[in-house]
Motif scaffolding. Structure first.
Motif, PDB file in Angstrom:
ATOM      1  N   GLY A 107      62.627  21.532  17.419  1.00  0.00           N
ATOM      2  CA  GLY A 107      62.916  20.095  17.535  1.00  0.00           C
ATOM      3  C   GLY A 107      61.706  19.337  17.431  1.00  0.00           C
ATOM      4  O   GLY A 107      60.576  19.760  17.649  1.00  0.00           O
ATOM      5  N   PRO A 108      61.731  17.844  17.585  1.00  0.00           N
ATOM      6  CA  PRO A 108      60.640  16.936  17.661  1.00  0.00           C
ATOM      7  C   PRO A 108      59.986  17.245  18.948  1.00  0.00           C
ATOM      8  O   PRO A 108      60.486  17.549  19.826  1.00  0.00           O
ATOM      9  N   ASN A 109      58.457  17.045  18.847  1.00  0.00           N
ATOM     10  CA  ASN A 109      57.763  17.030  20.089  1.00  0.00           C
ATOM     11  C   ASN A 109      56.696  15.997  19.983  1.00  0.00           C
ATOM     12  O   ASN A 109      56.725  15.186  18.935  1.00  0.00           O
ATOM     13  N   ASP A 110      55.757  16.042  20.711  1.00  0.00           N
ATOM     14  CA  ASP A 110      54.768  14.771  20.693  1.00  0.00           C
ATOM     15  C   ASP A 110      53.893  14.681  19.603  1.00  0.00           C
ATOM     16  O   ASP A 110      53.439  13.780  19.157  1.00  0.00           O
ATOM     17  N   SER A 111      53.777  15.672  18.697  1.00  0.00           N
ATOM     18  CA  SER A 111      53.016  15.615  17.276  1.00  0.00           C
ATOM     19  C   SER A 111      54.076  15.148  16.354  1.00  0.00           C
ATOM     20  O   SER A 111      53.439  14.810  15.151  1.00  0.00           O
ATOM     21  N   PHE A 112      55.484  14.873  16.465  1.00  0.00           N
ATOM     22  CA  PHE A 112      56.508  14.526  15.547  1.00  0.00           C
ATOM     23  C   PHE A 112      55.810  13.087  14.965  1.00  0.00           C
ATOM     24  O   PHE A 112      55.870  13.105  13.782  1.00  0.00           O
ATOM     25  N   PRO A 113      55.607  12.104  15.695  1.00  0.00           N
ATOM     26  CA  PRO A 113      55.562  10.730  15.014  1.00  0.00           C
ATOM     27  C   PRO A 113      54.478  10.617  13.928  1.00  0.00           C
ATOM     28  O   PRO A 113      54.766  10.027  12.821  1.00  0.00           O
ATOM     29  N   ALA A 114      53.293  11.338  14.321  1.00  0.00           N
ATOM     30  CA  ALA A 114      52.419  11.345  13.210  1.00  0.00           C
ATOM     31  C   ALA A 114      52.513  11.986  12.030  1.00  0.00           C
ATOM     32  O   ALA A 114      52.343  11.628  10.716  1.00  0.00           O
ATOM     33  N   THR A 171      68.338  11.956  15.951  1.00  0.00           N
ATOM     34  CA  THR A 171      68.398  11.268  16.961  1.00  0.00           C
ATOM     35  C   THR A 171      67.162  11.279  18.088  1.00  0.00           C
ATOM     36  O   THR A 171      66.664  10.048  18.387  1.00  0.00           O
ATOM     37  N   THR A 172      66.863  12.434  18.177  1.00  0.00           N
ATOM     38  CA  THR A 172      65.633  12.511  18.978  1.00  0.00           C
ATOM     39  C   THR A 172      64.495  12.159  18.263  1.00  0.00           C
ATOM     40  O   THR A 172      63.438  11.445  18.789  1.00  0.00           O
ATOM     41  N   GLY A 179      58.363   5.416  20.198  1.00  0.00           N
ATOM     42  CA  GLY A 179      57.348   5.595  21.301  1.00  0.00           C
ATOM     43  C   GLY A 179      57.606   6.432  22.584  1.00  0.00           C
ATOM     44  O   GLY A 179      56.836   6.468  23.462  1.00  0.00           O
ATOM     45  N   GLU A 180      58.877   7.021  22.880  1.00  0.00           N
ATOM     46  CA  GLU A 180      59.182   7.993  23.938  1.00  0.00           C
ATOM     47  C   GLU A 180      58.290   9.131  23.605  1.00  0.00           C
ATOM     48  O   GLU A 180      58.034   9.764  22.954  1.00  0.00           O
ATOM     49  N   GLY A 182      57.746  13.212  24.430  1.00  0.00           N
ATOM     50  CA  GLY A 182      58.258  14.464  23.875  1.00  0.00           C
ATOM     51  C   GLY A 182      59.221  14.986  25.220  1.00  0.00           C
ATOM     52  O   GLY A 182      60.320  15.563  25.098  1.00  0.00           O
ATOM     53  N   GLU A 183      58.557  15.104  26.650  1.00  0.00           N
ATOM     54  CA  GLU A 183      59.011  15.797  27.553  1.00  0.00           C
ATOM     55  C   GLU A 183      60.179  14.723  28.176  1.00  0.00           C
ATOM     56  O   GLU A 183      61.219  15.474  28.777  1.00  0.00           O
ATOM     57  N   ALA A 184      60.227  13.710  27.767  1.00  0.00           N
ATOM     58  CA  ALA A 184      61.408  12.551  28.031  1.00  0.00           C
ATOM     59  C   ALA A 184      62.614  13.055  27.230  1.00  0.00           C
ATOM     60  O   ALA A 184      63.919  12.777  27.765  1.00  0.00           O
ATOM     61  N   THR A 185      62.469  13.728  26.122  1.00  0.00           N
ATOM     62  CA  THR A 185      63.681  13.714  25.086  1.00  0.00           C
ATOM     63  C   THR A 185      63.813  15.203  25.124  1.00  0.00           C
ATOM     64  O   THR A 185      65.171  15.620  24.667  1.00  0.00           O
ATOM     65  N   ALA A 186      63.028  16.153  25.689  1.00  0.00           N
ATOM     66  CA  ALA A 186      63.421  17.603  25.189  1.00  0.00           C
ATOM     67  C   ALA A 186      64.586  18.307  25.821  1.00  0.00           C
ATOM     68  O   ALA A 186      65.412  18.779  25.283  1.00  0.00           O
TER      69      ALA A 186
END
Length: 207
Positions: A107-114, A171-172, A179-180, A182-186
């Motif tokens: 699933g998406p993580n903090d490296s996802f947006p870039a 959705t994630t 801007g959220e 990753g730990e807030a959405t995991a």
């Protein structure tokens, strides 16, 4: 197959493929997908253009290089599930294992947006991503047809599974792109994934 099970030649090939992809990804993130040529990737990776194409049939596959892995991992979970385990149970278990491994397919993580901003900005990459979903769907359909003969419509079942997974993932992804962290959405991501499988199991009682 793990690296330990591969021959030295295959390990070297896998390492070369990963190095080329890593170099390409860094260039695409810096300058955009359309701003980098395959020849530039080859020079930066210190290989020939032909070598790049030997590993990646299309330029888009340099960036979306995990599509073949996703096809293999998801269809493999169905094909090689435990005796008595349903396809949906095997796929649910897989999502938990990938999460525990912190695998990029989990699933998406903090490296996802870039990473995905490059995809969003490129019509060619968006088209390839859609093709990738179709490839996963086709592979799941084949795996269901071959290993779960009581599935009355493997193609429909595969389409519903892919659609459910995509809905949770997107959705994630949108939250992270907004801007959220990753730990807030995991935790919510996994809860929604489990809910998706609950819905699938109720709808596909024969799968």
């Amino acid at each position: 197959m793990s690296d330990g099970e591969l021959s030295l030649r295959e390990r070297k090939k896998r390492a070369t493929r990963q190095r080329i992809s890593n170099v390409a990804t860094a260039l695409f993130k810096e300058r955009g997908f359309d701003g980098v040529s395959v020849a530039e990737v080859a020079r930066a990776a210190d290989v020939s253009t032909m070598t790049v194409f030997n590993y990646f049939p299309r330029k888009e596959d340099l960036f979306l290089d995990r599509i073949p892995e996703a096809v293999e991992v998801l269809s493999g979970a169905v094909r090689h599930r435990a005796p008595g385990e349903t396809p949906l149970a095997a796929l649910r278990r897989l999502t938990l294992e990938l999460r525990d491994q912190q695998h990029p397919l989990a699933g998406p993580n903090d490296s996802f947006p870039a990473f995905w901003q490059v995809v969003v900005d490129s019509p060619a990459l968006r088209a390839r991503a859609r093709e990738g979903l179709e490839e996963i769907e086709d592979a799941l359909s084949d795996a269901l047809a071959e290993t779960a003969p009581d599935t009355p419509d493997p193609a429909l079942t595969a389409a519903l599974i892919v659609a459910a997974y995509r809905s949770v993932y997107v959705t994630t992804a949108r939250r992270l792109l907004a801007g959220e962290r990753g730990e807030a959405t995991a935790e919510d991501h996994q809860a929604r994934m489990n809910a998706a499988f609950d819905i699938l199991e109720r709808a596909l009682t024969w799968a």
